[in-house]
Design a protein around this motif. Sequence first.
Motif, PDB file in Angstrom:
ATOM      1  N   THR A 191       0.846  -1.109   0.109  1.00  0.00           N
ATOM      2  CA  THR A 191       0.112  -0.353   0.180  1.00  0.00           C
ATOM      3  C   THR A 191       0.969   1.531   0.074  1.00  0.00           C
ATOM      4  O   THR A 191       1.870   1.066  -0.202  1.00  0.00           O
ATOM      5  N   PRO A 192       0.313   1.940  -0.741  1.00  0.00           N
ATOM      6  CA  PRO A 192      -1.017   2.847  -0.879  1.00  0.00           C
ATOM      7  C   PRO A 192      -1.152   1.493  -2.392  1.00  0.00           C
ATOM      8  O   PRO A 192      -0.033   1.308  -2.744  1.00  0.00           O
ATOM      9  N   TYR A 213      -4.813   2.362   1.296  1.00  0.00           N
ATOM     10  CA  TYR A 213      -4.066   2.449   2.271  1.00  0.00           C
ATOM     11  C   TYR A 213      -3.949   2.122   3.343  1.00  0.00           C
ATOM     12  O   TYR A 213      -5.406   1.351   3.970  1.00  0.00           O
ATOM     13  N   GLY A 240      -0.002   7.841   2.191  1.00  0.00           N
ATOM     14  CA  GLY A 240      -0.025   8.132   1.165  1.00  0.00           C
ATOM     15  C   GLY A 240      -0.796   9.611   1.501  1.00  0.00           C
ATOM     16  O   GLY A 240      -0.319   9.927   2.630  1.00  0.00           O
TER      17      GLY A 240
END
Length: 435
Positions: A31-32, A304, A323
Amino acid sequence: MHFYGTGRVNELGHLEIGGVDTVTLGEQYGTPLYIYDVALIRERANMFQEAFKKSGVKSQVAYASKAFSSIAMFQLAMEEGLSLDVVSSGELYTAIQAEFPPERIHLHGNNKSYEELEMAIDANVGCIVVDNFYELSLIESICRKKGKVCPILLRVTPGIEAHTHDYILTGQEDSKFGFDLWNGQAEEALQLVLAKECFDVLGLHCHIGSQIFETTGFILAAQKLSEQIRNWHERYSFSPRVLNLGGGFGIRYTDEDQPIPVSAYVEEIVEAVKRDFDEYRMDMPEIWIEPGRSLVGDAGTTIYKIGSTKHVPNTRTYWAVDGGMSDNIRPALYQAKYEASLANRMNDKAEEEVAIAGKCCESGDMLIWDLPLPNIEHGDLLAVFCTGAYGYSMANNYNRIRRPAVVFVENGESRLVVKRESLDDLIRNDLSLYK
């Protein structure tokens, strides 16, 4: 929770898209992460094309690739029979690498360079949408050197304002785009190109704005163009083969947004053009449109990992994700609003209202201000919906944050289509003072 396309809550209480658990996707790809619901993109493309088929007019549905550009996305657009709107040498090069049919590529841009125009003409693109007199001189120079004829559309500003955010209005008179319809610029441009053998004048183009939820603006723009075309038909025997009315069809980000069906846009645009051209006794042109956001916007979800928190007594609680404005700058630029849920705890009830902050060193790096969520735990996954347009395409390396990966999901399978940037990618073009 309003779901789009194939989104659903699975038996584990996780968000599932395209038959794939998003928690699993987060574990597999990190992630993101941008996740695209391919089935929904296919469905939207088909809706536009079917609406035109029912109308009985010739058409092209060109994907406005500024919304999201990649080799895989262009190949998907090609599979669905779409044309392609590109606005730079980078987007054109990506299309060429995707082996997209050049005759279905349209080059846009208000300041195309000589090199970009030459690249497009060498590639034999379907048309260049011309914005200004300087560009006309460049195209003429290139065509004369190469002995070619360039198919073009003249972009005009019809003076119509769409009901949308001021920052993304493009159809009004005070605009950096196109030849103005009412101060004589557009007619002067038409006279010039009709007199030059190096131009194949297909017709006219206009674009009145973005995230539009009604058809009135499109109909008024079509009427103004048709009225001017009638005058030019009488003066210069000009009969356009193509009328391109751009894009800007709205999607739902939150409950405040009320988009209308795709078919309504197409039906009313076609009806308006047919009515005017029949009245003026001119041949019906081919209708082109350029959806971007409405093809990919709500097909995209960003996930996220939630990290740090800060509680401000009697004010709010902030939770930060890994993020932010580096992968979705729209909230900072446009005050754009989004809905989100905990992808790993979809069945849990909302217990608190929190603010979702990004990790960039900017106070304006806020994704969502007031979001109802269950009591959050460090490591939870946050899914932000409708990030498929202008997420990856506007992503950046502010604070030297690496741009996320992009995954396509369909029929229970996932496919990595854009790799996550590495630390080495960040310094790939850097040069040392000491070597």
